[in-house]
Write a protein that holds these residues in place. Structure first.
Motif, short mmCIF file in Angstrom:
data_model
loop_
_atom_site.label_atom_id
_atom_site.label_comp_id
_atom_site.label_asym_id
_atom_site.label_seq_id
_atom_site.Cartn_x
_atom_site.Cartn_y
_atom_site.Cartn_z
N GLN A 150 0.62 -1.30 0.14
CA GLN A 150 -0.09 -0.07 0.08
C GLN A 150 0.85 1.13 -0.05
OE1 GLN A 150 -2.95 -0.23 3.14
NE2 GLN A 150 -4.07 -1.69 2.08
N ASN A 151 2.03 1.07 0.06
CA ASN A 151 2.99 2.33 -0.07
C ASN A 151 2.66 3.14 -1.33
OD1 ASN A 151 4.47 1.64 2.02
ND2 ASN A 151 5.93 0.32 0.81
N ASN A 152 2.52 4.45 -1.41
CA ASN A 152 2.10 5.35 -2.56
C ASN A 152 3.10 5.30 -3.59
OD1 ASN A 152 2.46 8.09 -3.70
ND2 ASN A 152 0.17 7.62 -2.79
N ALA A 153 2.68 4.84 -4.63
CA ALA A 153 3.49 4.48 -5.89
C ALA A 153 4.19 5.79 -6.38
CB ALA A 153 2.81 4.25 -7.11
N LEU A 154 3.40 6.98 -6.20
CA LEU A 154 4.19 8.43 -6.59
C LEU A 154 5.32 8.32 -5.78
CD1 LEU A 154 4.17 11.14 -7.87
CD2 LEU A 154 2.45 11.97 -6.03
N VAL A 155 5.15 8.27 -4.40
CA VAL A 155 6.63 8.55 -3.64
C VAL A 155 7.52 7.68 -4.01
CG1 VAL A 155 7.39 8.62 -1.08
CG2 VAL A 155 5.27 9.52 -1.82
N THR A 156 7.33 6.42 -4.16
CA THR A 156 8.24 5.35 -4.25
C THR A 156 8.87 5.53 -5.83
OG1 THR A 156 6.85 3.73 -3.21
CG2 THR A 156 8.59 2.88 -4.85
N LEU A 168 20.79 14.88 -8.10
CA LEU A 168 20.82 16.06 -8.71
C LEU A 168 19.66 16.33 -9.51
CD1 LEU A 168 24.60 15.33 -9.89
CD2 LEU A 168 23.86 16.95 -8.23
N ILE A 169 18.50 16.97 -9.07
CA ILE A 169 17.33 16.91 -9.88
C ILE A 169 16.42 17.96 -8.90
CG2 ILE A 169 16.24 15.03 -8.60
CD1 ILE A 169 14.64 14.52 -11.13
N SER A 170 15.79 18.75 -9.71
CA SER A 170 14.89 19.78 -9.07
C SER A 170 13.53 19.32 -8.79
CB SER A 170 15.00 21.07 -10.22
OG SER A 170 14.60 20.83 -11.20
N VAL A 171 12.86 19.99 -8.18
CA VAL A 171 11.51 19.71 -8.01
C VAL A 171 10.55 19.64 -8.98
CG1 VAL A 171 9.42 20.19 -6.66
CG2 VAL A 171 11.70 19.96 -5.38
N ALA A 172 10.90 20.76 -9.90
CA ALA A 172 10.26 21.21 -11.39
C ALA A 172 10.44 19.97 -12.31
CB ALA A 172 10.87 22.32 -11.93
N GLN A 173 11.71 19.36 -12.29
CA GLN A 173 12.18 17.95 -13.15
C GLN A 173 11.43 16.87 -12.61
OE1 GLN A 173 16.38 18.61 -12.50
NE2 GLN A 173 16.67 18.90 -14.54
N LEU A 174 11.30 16.67 -11.43
CA LEU A 174 10.77 15.50 -10.70
C LEU A 174 9.37 15.72 -11.05
CD1 LEU A 174 11.73 13.26 -8.82
CD2 LEU A 174 11.04 14.70 -6.70
N THR A 175 8.70 16.88 -10.78
CA THR A 175 7.27 16.73 -11.40
C THR A 175 6.93 16.59 -12.70
OG1 THR A 175 7.25 19.11 -11.63
CG2 THR A 175 6.72 18.42 -9.30
N ARG A 176 7.92 16.84 -13.52
CA ARG A 176 7.88 16.72 -15.02
C ARG A 176 7.78 15.07 -15.26
NH1 ARG A 176 10.60 21.34 -15.93
NH2 ARG A 176 12.38 20.12 -16.32
N LEU A 177 8.99 14.28 -14.48
CA LEU A 177 9.06 12.96 -14.74
C LEU A 177 8.12 12.04 -14.21
CD1 LEU A 177 13.13 12.82 -14.23
CD2 LEU A 177 11.77 12.58 -16.28
N THR A 178 7.52 12.56 -12.82
CA THR A 178 6.25 11.74 -12.29
C THR A 178 4.98 12.11 -12.61
OG1 THR A 178 6.13 13.66 -10.50
CG2 THR A 178 7.82 11.42 -10.24
N GLY A 179 4.66 13.30 -13.51
CA GLY A 179 3.70 13.52 -13.95
C GLY A 179 2.72 14.09 -12.85
N ALA A 180 3.34 14.29 -11.71
CA ALA A 180 2.67 14.93 -10.25
C ALA A 180 2.56 16.53 -10.35
CB ALA A 180 2.84 14.14 -9.23
N ARG A 183 2.54 20.36 -5.52
CA ARG A 183 1.76 20.54 -4.30
C ARG A 183 1.38 19.02 -3.98
NH1 ARG A 183 -3.10 24.57 -2.77
NH2 ARG A 183 -3.25 23.99 -0.66
N GLN A 184 1.09 18.19 -5.03
CA GLN A 184 0.53 16.94 -4.59
C GLN A 184 1.83 16.04 -4.00
OE1 GLN A 184 -0.42 14.58 -7.83
NE2 GLN A 184 -1.29 12.88 -6.75
N PHE A 189 5.10 13.32 -0.14
CA PHE A 189 6.51 13.53 0.97
C PHE A 189 6.42 13.47 2.19
CE2 PHE A 189 8.82 12.57 -3.09
CZ PHE A 189 10.09 12.11 -2.68
N GLU A 190 5.69 14.69 2.69
CA GLU A 190 5.47 15.18 4.21
C GLU A 190 4.62 14.02 4.91
OE1 GLU A 190 6.82 17.19 5.72
OE2 GLU A 190 7.45 18.76 4.13
#
Length: 268
Positions: A150-156, A168-180, A183-184, A189-190
């Protein structure tokens, strides 16, 4: 010494870490992005907490969450530690404790699970062989493992991406790669890790720098490592390292200091 867990725990436990030393010393622990459960089968441990200047005793078994800063730990005798190093979401997945509640916390297993856990701690201390100690620790963890899928697939997925890029990755790049949405991603993560994706990426990047330091060859300077891990210069690397661990690269690499990647013996 690192030992892989049983496959039944492989989704929440990275590895078991065994640390043994007969040298009395103070130690410093700092964040590597993981959480963990510690079974102490040696002499008592003490640590400096936030509210008391005097060292406070640590329980024989305890779990710890994400750390914002380093902590000093003392032992007056033999160091004998068995640590179940959990994935960042491991403590929440195993024990159903919200990650924000564990942030910067050290919690005795007895306080969470009652006095029956003392039996496991006693058995680990009494078992002569390391593999028997690990088997007992695995049994304890398995009794608390519920619905590991049940671990969240997005976080994993985000964690996997961060590690593939060594932080070596920005949050903006991370959101593009995850599609999230940012804010989500921040909220998940929190909830499950206890820190932001930006903070987790920063810790991962610093751990990458520390690995390079430990493996440094004569042809790779400190300035070269700083450049490799995305710091503007050597001074920025040193400053970020001191913020995380309170140590300079020279102190970190002193002979016999490194007990684990994020556990250093302090030499006065």
């Amino acid at each position: 010494m690192q030992v892989k867990p049983t496959h039944l725990l492989s989704g929440v436990v990275r590895h078991f870490l065994v640390i043994e030393s007969d040298t009395q010393s103070a130690m410093r622990i700092f964040s590597d992005g993981n959480t963990g459960v510690v079974f102490n089968y040696g002499d008592p441990l003490f640590y400096q907490n936030e509210t008391h200047s005097a060292p406070a005793p640590l329980p024989a078994s305890f779990l710890y969450g994400q750390l914002d800063t380093y902590r000093n730990v003392w032992v007056e005798g033999k160091i004998r530690l068995l640590i179940a190093v959990l994935f960042p979401f491991g403590a929440t997945a195993l024990f159903k404790i919200p990650a924000p509640e564990l942030r910067n916390q050290i919690v005795g297993c007895v306080d969470c699970f009652g006095t029956n856990v003392e039996w496991i701690s006693d058995q680990i201390a009494a078992s002569p062989a390391i593999h028997d100690k690990i088997r007992l620790a695995e049994h304890f963890l398995l009794t608390h493992l519920q619905n590991p899928g049940q671990n969240n697939a997005l976080v994993t997925n985000a964690i996997d991406i961060i590690h593939s890029q060594n932080g070596l990755i920005s949050v903006a790049q991370l959101t593009r790669l995850t599609g999230a949405a940012e804010r989500q991603l921040q909220r998940k993560f929190e909830e499950q890790i206890g820190i932001s994706p930006k903070r987790y990426a920063g810790i991962t990047r610093m751990q990458y720098a520390l690995r390079m330091l430990r493996k440094r060859s004569s042809c790779l300077s400190l300035a070269g490592i700083a450049c490799e891990v995305g710091f503007f210069d050597q001074a920025h690397l040193i400053r970020e390292m001191k913020n995380l661990s309170g140590l300079t690269p020279g102190q970190y690499l002193s002979p016999q200091n490194v007990l684990a990647a994020n556990l250093i013996r302090l030499v006065h």
